[in-house]
Design a protein around this motif. Sequence first.
Motif, short mmCIF file in Angstrom:
data_model
loop_
_atom_site.label_atom_id
_atom_site.label_comp_id
_atom_site.label_asym_id
_atom_site.label_seq_id
_atom_site.Cartn_x
_atom_site.Cartn_y
_atom_site.Cartn_z
N VAL A 116 0.65 -1.20 -0.03
CA VAL A 116 0.04 -0.10 0.16
C VAL A 116 0.79 1.28 -0.05
O VAL A 116 1.68 1.32 0.86
N ALA A 168 0.86 4.47 0.99
CA ALA A 168 -0.06 5.52 1.97
C ALA A 168 0.78 6.57 1.97
O ALA A 168 1.93 6.86 2.01
N ARG A 178 -0.98 -4.39 2.90
CA ARG A 178 -2.28 -5.22 3.10
C ARG A 178 -2.42 -6.57 3.12
O ARG A 178 -2.03 -7.05 1.91
N ASN A 186 -4.55 -9.44 2.90
CA ASN A 186 -6.07 -9.78 2.36
C ASN A 186 -6.50 -11.12 2.85
O ASN A 186 -6.89 -12.07 1.96
N TYR A 209 -6.12 -6.80 7.16
CA TYR A 209 -5.39 -5.95 8.16
C TYR A 209 -3.99 -5.53 7.49
O TYR A 209 -3.88 -5.87 6.40
N LEU A 210 -3.63 -4.35 8.06
CA LEU A 210 -2.40 -3.68 7.41
C LEU A 210 -1.20 -4.25 8.42
O LEU A 210 -1.40 -4.52 9.55
N HIS A 222 2.47 -2.77 9.07
CA HIS A 222 3.33 -1.49 9.12
C HIS A 222 4.61 -1.88 9.45
O HIS A 222 4.88 -2.36 10.71
N ALA A 258 -2.44 5.34 10.10
CA ALA A 258 -2.71 4.32 9.03
C ALA A 258 -4.09 3.82 9.33
O ALA A 258 -4.87 3.37 8.34
N GLN A 276 -6.74 6.40 8.47
CA GLN A 276 -6.99 6.52 6.96
C GLN A 276 -7.52 5.27 6.25
O GLN A 276 -8.52 5.39 5.37
N THR A 277 -7.21 3.98 6.74
CA THR A 277 -7.74 2.94 5.98
C THR A 277 -9.05 2.07 6.65
O THR A 277 -9.70 1.32 6.36
N LEU A 331 -8.70 -0.11 8.92
CA LEU A 331 -8.19 -1.62 8.98
C LEU A 331 -7.42 -1.46 10.52
O LEU A 331 -6.68 -0.45 10.93
#
Length: 295
Positions: free
Chosen positions: A34, A36, A50, A52, A57-58, A60, A83, A86-87, A89
């Motif tokens: 991502v 970002a 990301r 899937n 979830y993300l 970092h 993060a 913004q998302t 998640l």
Amino acid sequence: MPTPFDATTKELVRFQPEDWLALLGLPPDPCELVDADLATVSTEADRLIRVNSAKPYLVHIEFQAGHDGYSVPGRMLRYNVLAGEQTGLTVLSYVILLRPEADSTALTGIVERFRPDGSRYHLFEFSVIRLWKLTAAGILRGGLATLPLALLGDLSGTSPEEVVQQVAERLSTEVAPESIRKLWTSTYLLAGLRYAPEIAGKLLEKVAAQMKESMTYQKILADGREEGIAQGVIQGVAQGVAVGERRLFLKMASRRLGEPDAATLARVELASAIVIEQWAEALDQVETWSELVKA
């Protein structure tokens, strides 16, 4: 403050994000990088993946090579919150320490906030990966994108030469020709965190010379479009990395200090990789080019 190592680690995450899930001990779910833009936060150091899974979830990831460990927990918290906002998640945060010099007593993996009466009102947790405590053998068994980290792992029971040889064997059999140079240059640059540049260069040159006789090398060389890659592996890794470091440093410094004059630019072109790194770390402490590159 970003350093020349940031570009390398960011490209490695971009190369195959799924390999980093394996290094972190996360399930091998489909994932993607991502790009970002975390509002006012500088994005050069951000790596967001990301995942899937059934519940996305993300992840970092921050890489730390310098000595400002006390600033890391607050930065991890800030990026995590931004993060997530913004998302929408869940965000799992990891800091990967590339060398012992980057360690700090502040890196406990916990950020706490307390009320005036001493009661805690906030708790944030992040994971700290100390790369030198991971076995080189384990890293070598991992994904291709994390192979360049092997020389920074625990080399107990092996040697730098053996590690480089194993990296070479995997690259020669598993990597597309257009990606070989990228992974070799990353290996060289990251090796400079533990070894002097001339030592790192000799390690890679020794194996590259052996690769010259391999079928993989001959296949690369036979394709005229990829001849530059093969020659880069054998002859130009160190030179290519040095050019990349200077370009990244000039880009970062120019954003803050403006374009350098001719004399300053010439000085940067002649500076060693170690000096470039020192300047990059000091960039947020100066206001002019003359302050930064003063003798």
